[in-house]
Design an enzyme around this catalytic site. Structure first.
Site, PDB file in Angstrom:
ATOM      1  CD  GLU A   1      -2.401   1.534   2.655  1.00 16.24           C
ATOM      2  OE1 GLU A   1      -2.201   0.718   3.581  1.00 16.24           O
ATOM      3  OE2 GLU A   1      -3.131   2.527   2.779  1.00 16.24           O
TER       4      GLU A   1
ATOM      5  CG  ASP B   1       8.205   7.507  15.363  1.00 18.34           C
ATOM      6  OD1 ASP B   1       7.022   7.802  15.554  1.00 18.34           O
ATOM      7  OD2 ASP B   1       9.067   8.337  14.997  1.00 18.34           O
TER       8      ASP B   1
ATOM      9  CG  ASP C   1       7.916  13.215  18.297  1.00 13.34           C
ATOM     10  OD1 ASP C   1       6.689  13.175  18.164  1.00 13.34           O
ATOM     11  OD2 ASP C   1       8.604  14.257  18.149  1.00 13.34           O
TER      12      ASP C   1
ATOM     13  CB  CYS D   1      17.961  24.502  23.671  1.00 14.73           C
ATOM     14  SG  CYS D   1      17.918  22.731  23.321  1.00 14.73           S
TER      15      CYS D   1
ATOM     16  CG  ASP E   1       5.058   6.232  19.326  1.00 16.25           C
ATOM     17  OD1 ASP E   1       4.521   7.169  18.720  1.00 16.25           O
ATOM     18  OD2 ASP E   1       4.411   5.339  19.904  1.00 16.25           O
TER      19      ASP E   1
ATOM     20  CE  LYS F   1       7.481  13.362   5.014  1.00 13.51           C
ATOM     21  NZ  LYS F   1       6.846  13.417   3.739  1.00 13.51           N
TER      22      LYS F   1
END
Lengths: 412, 450
Positions: A74, A142, A144, A154, A316, A328
């Site tokens: 897919e 993953d 993040d 920061c 994650d 992605k």
């Protein structure tokens, strides 16, 4: 053989620092739009490489090849007006190329390989039994950057700078070791992509170690990667000990009141010294905790606990667990920043500079200045993207295909 | 497995592995079994399993459980001849499979107890025995040795220490197992992993084997149930089926129907003895009888048979009940309506069956209605009433809480055991399974203190 992908980075990533150079009278000012994309898809997007990768060796003439394999994968496209097309599938590279060129998707995502061609899924839904189901997909880890918001001062959310980007580098190294040495995965890809931002939390997520020693893998991660990074770079770049609010967070992690009171007392004094204050105070803290005079159980582990809490990779879990996550696609362009998603070489991850990743406009500029626009390999090679593509081919694609071939040969 | 009539003999099974007696029960054996052994062996094994169940409910620690399992096994399953011993092990297991395959609750219980039994028997085995069993499981684990061991030795020690486990001896064996086969050990960081292999210590291998054993048995039980319902139950309805159906609810201790010679009780002592040595269920009935001068049928049976087991002779029993009942219903009515059934209980009337006193199991599963006082107080009393009754017995506050705790988790016999221990200031390791046992144990303690 296990095939791995490694997602990285947060949504709407904005990079401070070196970033955008102003080109004199640029024909392609910075940005992201359908016109730029059309040119990119027309001349630069590596269709053949993507197809070869997604085929996992099934696109050959070998009797072991599954001709239906690529067609069962897919893809999903997000178009200009936010129209979202799922369950796209293609039988060969030509169909893939035509569809992308024609639809010019702003985002391309890769889904799992299904039991049947996703485009034909409705035909099977009627039969009652759940015949249309995902059967295979890359194992994704993953990370993040916004998950580190409680330990970086920061930036927050999707922002990243040169001070906190090294947290990603550290994560790459730890995971790379885990996969190659511990589990023996031979081909690993690290790619910078986007992810939905997460909620912010103020409390520091703490690591606790029971037991009399660290597990060998943790010990190795600590000794080879985390310790030096924390002591030599992170406490300095984040001023973890010069700011009272920040060092309080660290003191909270130590389970012994008398130790923390003593340290607090020392630090409120604010004595000046030649060396950086963060280094001095971290040294004092370590000395108190590791001197062996401690009566409280397990307090000598506090040092490692602090380091791990700040630097150990935060994954994650849900992304890794579920097969239907949409990944992605590498070599796609990030709509908000105009930057291309590129692979990262774990062996040289320390040199990777997120702010130097080529942007769409830069690439088009380079194309413009190169040989007359005939497209093709040579043009691609000469752009900033060429390096990434070459790395992708040599370090990932070729070993992958070789491994696929060996696997199918051994089956016959 | 062939069940033969009394004349058949059990044949000798193959010697089995030289290193270990532990069986994996993979398939029903080619053995002949005498019908009486069919039931007997099962009963003995059931004693072991119920003892294990008891130990687990009491929260015994692993080393205590190991001792308990060993004791139970020695006491119930050992046979003089090694081959007979193995036969009994195998036969009893398969008979109990029939008994416990028939319902989900039964399967769960049996699976749990057999797995625990396996675990503790395995742990007691010699290293050779354990290795032999490991081989029988046919799992692809290789022992780590020589140069390879030297190269990872430090890491293995580190991994063990990181889990807080006690340090292993120098000759602990490690096995190389593909890491994806031990996800629990990997996830809890209890093993060192290199190049896709987890280095699993022998004591961790036990968990793997136990899991495997459990999984195999679980599948087997489902299959057995299918065979039972579709074929065996009907085929054996005159022979094995009644035995099988009775076994899962049976009480397994002595039946106390014949009181020991010296264990007589005289009427003049009975009030005193009721206070000191009766379990709560009988104390309550006794007190109600004294209060109301009457008990309904359920209560008469439960208390009456208990007294018989305690050593009350028939004549004394008749006098006792008459004395109470005639104050309510009159002497003539007692003779006419109640005396007969008392004589009946003592086997002097009608069928002449000598009825046996009720076990805890039977009492607990009874259903007292309004106006009844029989049953098990730990089950049938309200919390308030139970607390009051325990206080009256002299059970201290702390102990009452422990008892109520057991009651809440429906371990009524354990509650009674705790009561016994509190009242007598002594421990009762075997646990209470029968009111007459309570009485006997109580008398023993009191006599030893005189």
């Amino acid at each position: 053989m296990v095939r791995e992908e490694f997602d990285n980075m947060g949504e709407d990533m904005v990079i401070d620092g070196a970033g955008t150079e102003q080109k004199p009278s640029s024909e392609f000012p910075d940005g992201f739009n359908a016109n730029y994309l059309k040119i990119y898809y027309g001349k630069l997007f590596p269709y053949a490489d993507m197809h070869k990768w997604m085929s996992y060796g099934n696109d050959g003439k070998h009797p072991g090849c599954d001709q239906s394999y690529f067609g069962r994968r897919e893809f999903s496209f997000t178009l200009d007006n936010d129209i979202y097309l799922r369950f796209q599938s293609f039988n060969n590279v030509a169909e893939l190329e035509n569809a992308i060129k024609e639809k010019c998707p702003f985002k391309i995502d890769i889904g799992p390989v299904y039991s049947v061609d996703p485009a034909k899924r409705h035909a099977y839904a009627q039969s009652g039994d759940n015949i249309f189901t995902p059967v295979e997909r890359e194992l994704i880890f993953d990370i993040d950057i916004s998950d580190y918001d409680d330990v970086r001062f920061c930036c927050s959310g999707a922002d990243v700078c040169s001070e906190c980007w090294p947290l990603m580098t550290v994560a790459i190294k730890v995971i790379d070791t885990a996969l190659r040495v511990v589990v023996v995965v031979s081909i690993v890809g690290f790619v910078m992509v986007k992810q939905e931002g997460k909620g912010n939390e103020n409390s520091l997520k703490k690591v606790t170690f029971a037991g009399r020693s660290l597990h060998p893998f943790l010990g190795r991660s600590y000794a080879e990667v985390l310790k030096d990074f924390f002591e030599e770079k992170y406490i300095l770049s984040q001023n973890l000990f010069s700011d009272e609010e920040r060092y309080e967070k660290i003191l909270e992690m130590i389970p012994d009141e008398s130790t923390t009171s003593e340290l607090r007392g020392k630090w409120l004094d604010n004595k000046r010294s030649r060396d950086d204050i963060n280094v001095v105070r971290w040294g004092q803290l370590k000395h108190m905790l590791q001197s062996g005079k401690q009566k409280v159980q397990g307090i000598h582990r506090s040092v490692e606990e602090i380091v791990f809490s700040f630097t150990y990779p935060r994954l994650d879990l849900e992304v890794s667990k579920h097969m239907n996550h949409l990944l992605k696609a590498p070599f796609c362009v990030h709509p908000k920043t105009g930057r291309v998603c590129v692979p990262i070489d774990p062996k040289h991850c320390e040199e990777f500079d997120p702010s130097a990743v080529p942007t769409l406009s830069k690439l088009l500029e380079e194309l413009n200045m190169g040989a007359s626009g005939t497209g093709g390999e040579e043009e691609l090679e000469n752009t900033s993207l060429g390096k990434s593509i070459r790395y992708f081919r040599s370090s990932f694609l070729q070993p992958l295909l070789k491994s696929c071939k060996e696997a199918s040969n051994s089956r016959f | 497995m062939e069940i033969v009539g009394s004349r058949g003999k059990s044949s000798v099974s193959s010697a089995g592995d030289a290193f270990t007696d532990i069986q994996l029960y993979r398939s029903a054996p080619e053995l002949e079994v005498r019908l009486e052994d069919f039931e007997l062996y099962a009963v003995h094994r059931l004693r072991v399993l119920k003892g294990i169940s008891d130990g687990l409910s009491r929260g015994k620690k692993p080393n205590e459980m190991e001792d308990l399992v060993n004791k139970l096994w020695e006491a119930n399953m050992k046979r003089s001849e090694a081959s007979e011993f193995i036969n009994k092990d195998i036969i009893s297991h398969f008979v109990l499979r029939l008994v416990y395959c028939r319902e989900e609750e039964l399967r769960k219980w049996f699976l749990s107890m057999e797995t625990t039994l396996f675990r503790y028997r395995f742990q007691r085995e010699s290293p050779e025995g354990q290795r032999a069993l490991l081989a029988e499981f046919n799992l692809p684990y290789k022992a780590v040795s020589g140069a390879e061991y030297e190269s990872v030795k430090d890491k293995l020690k580190q991994a063990t220490r990181s889990t807080g486990q006690s340090l292993l001896s120098a000759d602990t064996i490690f096995y190389k197992v593909p890491f994806e086969q031990v996800p629990d050990l990997v996830a809890s960081r209890r093993v060192f992993i290199l190049k896709g292999y987890a280095y699993v210590a022998m004591n961790q291998v036990v968990s793997l084997l136990v899991t495997q054993y459990r999984s195999n048995l679980s599948k087997a039980l489902v299959l057995t149930n299918r065979k039972w319902t579709s074929m065996i139950r009907e085929q054996e309805k005159d022979r094995l089926t009644p035995i099988v159906e009775a076994l899962s609810t049976s009480y397994l201790g002595p039946d106390y129907s014949q009181p020991r010679e010296c264990a007589e009780i005289s009427l003049k002592d009975i009030d005193q003895v009721a206070k000191s040595s009766f379990p709560l269920c009988m104390r309550h009935l006794f007190e109600k009888l004294r209060e109301d001068h009457h008990l309904k049928h359920g209560g008469r049976m439960q208390l009456g048979l208990f007294l018989k087991g305690v050593g009350l002779k028939l004549d004394d029993a008749l006098a006792f009940w008459k004395a109470e009942f005639s104050r309510k219903v009159g002497a003539e009515r007692f003779d006419k309506e109640y005396a007969y059934s008392i004589r009946h209980n003592y086997g002097k009337e009608g069928k002449r069956t000598d009825y046996t006193p009720y076990s805890c199991q039977k009492i607990i599963s009874s259903t007292p209605g309004v106006g009844d006082h029989h049953g098990c107080p730990y089950r049938h009393f309200s919390e308030e009433n139970l607390r009051a009754a325990l206080n009256k017995m002299g059970v201290g506050n702390r102990a009452v809480e422990d008892v109520m705790d057991k009651v809440r988790s429906r371990h009524y016999q354990l509650a009674c055991t705790l009561t016994f221990e509190a009242v007598h200031g002594a421990s009762c390791d075997a646990g209470i399974n029968h009111p007459n046992q309570y009485y006997i144990d109580s008398q023993k303690i009191l006599e030893s203190r005189q």
